[in-house]
Write a protein that holds these residues in place. Structure first.
Motif, PDB file in Angstrom:
ATOM      1  N   MET A  65       0.844  -1.206   0.000  1.00  0.00           N
ATOM      2  CA  MET A  65       0.000   0.000   0.000  1.00  0.00           C
ATOM      3  C   MET A  65       0.883   1.261   0.000  1.00  0.00           C
ATOM      4  O   MET A  65       0.584   2.242  -0.677  1.00  0.00           O
ATOM      5  N   LEU A  68       2.069  10.446 -11.891  1.00  0.00           N
ATOM      6  CA  LEU A  68       1.632  11.750 -12.415  1.00  0.00           C
ATOM      7  C   LEU A  68       2.739  12.398 -13.251  1.00  0.00           C
ATOM      8  O   LEU A  68       2.479  12.967 -14.318  1.00  0.00           O
ATOM      9  N   HIS A  70       2.656  13.312 -17.187  1.00  0.00           N
ATOM     10  CA  HIS A  70       3.010  14.652 -17.672  1.00  0.00           C
ATOM     11  C   HIS A  70       4.044  14.542 -18.785  1.00  0.00           C
ATOM     12  O   HIS A  70       3.962  15.235 -19.807  1.00  0.00           O
ATOM     13  N   ILE A 106       4.259  23.958 -11.669  1.00  0.00           N
ATOM     14  CA  ILE A 106       3.227  22.912 -11.571  1.00  0.00           C
ATOM     15  C   ILE A 106       3.635  21.889 -10.498  1.00  0.00           C
ATOM     16  O   ILE A 106       2.825  21.465  -9.670  1.00  0.00           O
ATOM     17  N   PHE A 156      -0.799  17.865  -3.207  1.00  0.00           N
ATOM     18  CA  PHE A 156      -1.006  16.415  -3.305  1.00  0.00           C
ATOM     19  C   PHE A 156       0.024  15.614  -2.500  1.00  0.00           C
ATOM     20  O   PHE A 156      -0.336  14.813  -1.625  1.00  0.00           O
ATOM     21  N   PHE A 206      -1.414  14.600   1.085  1.00  0.00           N
ATOM     22  CA  PHE A 206      -2.059  13.296   0.928  1.00  0.00           C
ATOM     23  C   PHE A 206      -1.046  12.152   0.989  1.00  0.00           C
ATOM     24  O   PHE A 206      -1.172  11.276   1.838  1.00  0.00           O
ATOM     25  N   LEU A 228      -0.637  10.219   4.424  1.00  0.00           N
ATOM     26  CA  LEU A 228      -1.223   8.872   4.523  1.00  0.00           C
ATOM     27  C   LEU A 228      -0.152   7.795   4.669  1.00  0.00           C
ATOM     28  O   LEU A 228      -0.364   6.807   5.370  1.00  0.00           O
ATOM     29  N   TRP A 244      -6.072  15.115   9.842  1.00  0.00           N
ATOM     30  CA  TRP A 244      -6.058  15.441   8.400  1.00  0.00           C
ATOM     31  C   TRP A 244      -6.971  16.641   8.114  1.00  0.00           C
ATOM     32  O   TRP A 244      -6.599  17.548   7.366  1.00  0.00           O
ATOM     33  N   PHE A 280     -10.484   5.214   4.534  1.00  0.00           N
ATOM     34  CA  PHE A 280     -10.116   6.637   4.546  1.00  0.00           C
ATOM     35  C   PHE A 280      -9.294   6.966   3.298  1.00  0.00           C
ATOM     36  O   PHE A 280      -9.553   7.955   2.596  1.00  0.00           O
ATOM     37  N   GLY A 281      -8.321   6.093   3.002  1.00  0.00           N
ATOM     38  CA  GLY A 281      -7.465   6.313   1.835  1.00  0.00           C
ATOM     39  C   GLY A 281      -8.255   6.275   0.535  1.00  0.00           C
ATOM     40  O   GLY A 281      -8.078   7.126  -0.328  1.00  0.00           O
ATOM     41  N   ILE A 294     -10.221   9.549   0.095  1.00  0.00           N
ATOM     42  CA  ILE A 294      -9.574  10.845  -0.177  1.00  0.00           C
ATOM     43  C   ILE A 294      -8.491  10.803  -1.255  1.00  0.00           C
ATOM     44  O   ILE A 294      -8.322  11.762  -1.992  1.00  0.00           O
ATOM     45  N   ILE A 295      -7.748   9.682  -1.340  1.00  0.00           N
ATOM     46  CA  ILE A 295      -6.609   9.678  -2.274  1.00  0.00           C
ATOM     47  C   ILE A 295      -7.035   9.765  -3.746  1.00  0.00           C
ATOM     48  O   ILE A 295      -6.510  10.594  -4.496  1.00  0.00           O
ATOM     49  N   ALA A 351      -7.933  13.359  -4.595  1.00  0.00           N
ATOM     50  CA  ALA A 351      -6.775  14.258  -4.699  1.00  0.00           C
ATOM     51  C   ALA A 351      -5.979  13.959  -5.963  1.00  0.00           C
ATOM     52  O   ALA A 351      -5.507  14.873  -6.656  1.00  0.00           O
ATOM     53  N   PHE A 352      -5.861  12.676  -6.283  1.00  0.00           N
ATOM     54  CA  PHE A 352      -5.143  12.262  -7.498  1.00  0.00           C
ATOM     55  C   PHE A 352      -5.852  12.820  -8.730  1.00  0.00           C
ATOM     56  O   PHE A 352      -5.221  13.375  -9.636  1.00  0.00           O
ATOM     57  N   THR A 384      -5.389  16.525  -9.087  1.00  0.00           N
ATOM     58  CA  THR A 384      -4.053  16.840  -9.617  1.00  0.00           C
ATOM     59  C   THR A 384      -4.019  16.596 -11.127  1.00  0.00           C
ATOM     60  O   THR A 384      -3.420  17.379 -11.874  1.00  0.00           O
ATOM     61  N   ILE A 385      -4.676  15.528 -11.576  1.00  0.00           N
ATOM     62  CA  ILE A 385      -4.751  15.262 -13.030  1.00  0.00           C
ATOM     63  C   ILE A 385      -5.454  16.428 -13.728  1.00  0.00           C
ATOM     64  O   ILE A 385      -5.009  16.902 -14.774  1.00  0.00           O
ATOM     65  N   LEU A 444      -2.996  19.314 -13.866  1.00  0.00           N
ATOM     66  CA  LEU A 444      -1.846  19.035 -14.749  1.00  0.00           C
ATOM     67  C   LEU A 444      -2.228  19.113 -16.217  1.00  0.00           C
ATOM     68  O   LEU A 444      -1.490  19.668 -17.029  1.00  0.00           O
ATOM     69  N   PHE A 445      -3.363  18.550 -16.556  1.00  0.00           N
ATOM     70  CA  PHE A 445      -3.701  18.402 -17.971  1.00  0.00           C
ATOM     71  C   PHE A 445      -4.844  19.302 -18.424  1.00  0.00           C
ATOM     72  O   PHE A 445      -5.294  19.193 -19.573  1.00  0.00           O
TER      73      PHE A 445
END
Lengths: 286, 291
Positions: free
Chosen positions: A41, A52, A56, A77, A85, A89, A93, A210, B212-213, B216-217, B220-221, B224-225, B228-229
């Motif tokens: 995990m 990510l 990019h 960026i 992020f 996060f 986590l 959090w 929880f993960g 939220i994860i 957030a991911f 961010t995408i 970014l894009f």
């Protein structure tokens, strides 16, 4: 008759013994935190920024002309990605999962009594476990951060990159990100280690923390100081937050942020050790 | 009595009706749930906000009567109670925040303890099948979540309708349906997600962390995408954003919480529920072959 304890010749006592025991705990714990199935995990979390960055990089051919070679844009960026992020996060986590499991995971696996039955002081056990998790988290997350940064700035081309890293602020930024990541692991790690030892259900406090860290931008100056993220912001090259409800305050000087984090970490470790001294195992309830 | 005399005997006591047999599971589950004083305290806390809102609605319609100074304006013209009001003050705080915290506390322990202790055959040896077992476990969460989500929401709606009058009720009847359906969809999604994670991660502490993960994860991911894009499709990963979009659609509001089409939000939530059901089908086996 003398009151001295007879120690057989060749037996280690005091610091040499503690050093050896600490090394033993470190070896065991490093293996557990980096190679167990539960760490999958963590690898998945650490891979997200790299993913990510990779996306990019793959999107470079589709960028408008001039955008791909704009290294300043890529760095900006990444700065945004790091503050919103990675720090809030991924690092949060990862630390929650890793440090919460140091004792709680052993209770779940019903293996903590093996440690408690060995003639090792509890503070050494706490320190060993904490150091192993801190090293693991720092290595994992720093590598992920640096790799993600490199992937983000790679589309700029070799000449721009050389300029950025040799003559520009590139190396300084990499160092700042790594130091921030390592200190974030230290601060959050100590916090979650203490919570993992103090509460039976560490996730609920984790969620509350959090939430607190997330609303840090909107808190008054005094309350901002009761958070880890406020001190980390002073170290990383982060953009100032804007918005209608954001309360802007003077950033903390790194000379205060770093010792402050270290002192809080030490205090939390003392608290965790105090709790570990009184730890009794009731496997049935978990 | 000697051991050999204690052979298997089938249950010959009274059976509950087929349609309500699954309710046996929540009945026993609540014994352990309500044994926790922390949980009872949390449940009481969940009612403070709706109570405050109830007082607010009362004050809004009765300000002239309760105010010590004369009121020269009509407060109901200044503050409009409509879909936006219910979305931001009832559905988000009660559904997303309180509902998620409740599911986080209760959900991960529901199935994991049965699987860890190999207790599933004990359930399925009784006159209850896998579907009823899952429905029973979902109802543990669904009943508790109902108590803090759509029931207070509809009570607030009724209070507003009582004070605002028949015209308001007729004009805003859609809101009542949207509150009921929207919050039930969220209850279903949250319950299925909790149970699927509980079945996958067999230790409740870790299952809580995973829930929880998962909540939220990906959000957030996805965000961010988006940044970014320069796209909006990253929001498909945000579970909270998806349900917010569905709620907006049901309430007939302008879309401003999540920038994705409504059909995409529905499709994503349905896919999520489908995946959760597949996980439950795969994991909830009455026997396990160990090689």
């Amino acid at each position: 008759m003398s009151g001295d304890v007879m120690v057989p010749a060749g037996t280690l006592v005091g610091w040499p013994l503690w050093r050896r025991q600490l090394a033993g705990v470190l070896r065991l714990e490093l293996r557990k935190t980096l190679l167990s199935s539960r760490s999958l995990m963590l690898y998945a979390l650490a891979a997200m920024p790299v993913l990510l960055g990779g996306m990019h990089l793959l999107a470079t051919p589709f960028m408008p002309e001039g955008m791909a070679s704009n290294l300043g844009r890529h760095a900006r960026i990444f700065t945004g990605m790091y503050s919103t992020f990675i720090l809030r996060f991924v690092i949060f986590l990862t630390c929650l999962w890793m440090f919460m499991n140091l004792f709680r995971g052993e209770l779940i696996d019903r293996s903590l009594h093996y440690y408690l039955l060995t003639p090792i002081r509890r503070w050494l056990l706490v320190t060993g476990k904490f150091l192993a998790a801190w090293v693991s988290a720092s290595v994992m997350l720093s590598s992920s951060t640096v790799l993600a940064l490199l992937l983000m700035v790679l589309p700029a081309g070799p000449r721009e990159l050389a300029d950025f890293f040799i003559n520009g602020p590139g190396v300084g930024q990499v160092v700042a990100y790594v130091v921030t990541t390592v200190l974030a692991c230290l601060g959050y790690g100590a916090l979650f280690l203490a919570i993992g030892l103090l509460t039976k259900n560490p996730i609920i406090p984790g969620v509350i923390i959090w939430g607190w860290e997330s609303i840090n931008y909107f808190l008054p100056a005094t309350l901002k100081k009761i958070s880890v993220i406020h001190y980390l912001q002073a170290l990383a090259p982060m953009p100032p937050q804007d918005g209608p409800f954001v309360i802007l305050v003077e950033p903390v000087s790194p000379w205060i942020a770093v010792p402050g984090l270290l002192i809080v970490t030490a205090a939390l470790l003392v608290l965790a050790t105090w709790r570990a001294q009184r730890l009794e195992i009731v496997y049935g309830t978990d | 009595m000697a051991v050999y005399e204690q052979g298997y005997r089938g249950y010959d006591g009274p059976l509950m009706p087929d349609c309500s047999r699954f309710l046996v599971i929540p009945r026993y589950a609540y014994k352990s749930v309500f044994a926790s004083r922390v949980f009872v305290g949390f449940l009481v806390l969940c009612y403070l906000w709706p109570l405050g809102l109830g007082a607010f609605i009362y004050g809004l319609h009765n300000l002239a009567r309760i105010s010590p100074v004369p009121i020269t304006f009509d407060p109901t013209e200044q503050i409009v109670i409509d879909g936006d009001f219910f979305l931001w003050t009832v559905m988000f705080p009660q559904g997303i925040i309180a509902g998620f915290l409740l599911a986080l506390h209760i959900g991960p322990a529901l199935i994991s303890s049965d699987l860890t202790n190999n207790a599933l055959p004990l359930y399925l040896a009784r006159p209850i099948n896998r579907a009823e077992y899952v429905i029973g476990k979902i109802s543990v969460l669904a009943i508790l979540l109902s108590l803090i989500t759509w029931i207070p929401a509809l009570l607030l709606f009724t209070e507003q309708a009582y004070y605002a009058g028949w015209d308001w009720l007729v004009q805003n009847m859609r809101l009542a349906g949207a509150l009921f359906v929207g919050l039930w969809i969220w209850i279903f999604v949250l319950s299925l997600l909790s149970l699927a994670i509980s079945a996958l991660v067999r230790w409740k502490v870790l299952a809580r962390a995973a829930l929880f993960g998962v909540f939220i994860i990906p959000g957030a991911f996805g965000e961010t995408i988006n940044v970014l894009f320069g796209t909006v499709w990253g929001s498909l990963l945000d579970i909270g954003g998806l349900i917010a979009r569905v709620w907006e659609g049901l309430l007939g509001l302008d879309f401003d919480t999540t920038p994705i089409p409504l059909w995409a939000a529905w499709a994503s939530l349905l896919t999520l529920c489908g995946v959760c059901l597949l996980i439950l089908r795969r994991k909830l086996q009455p026997y396990e072959v160990v090689r």
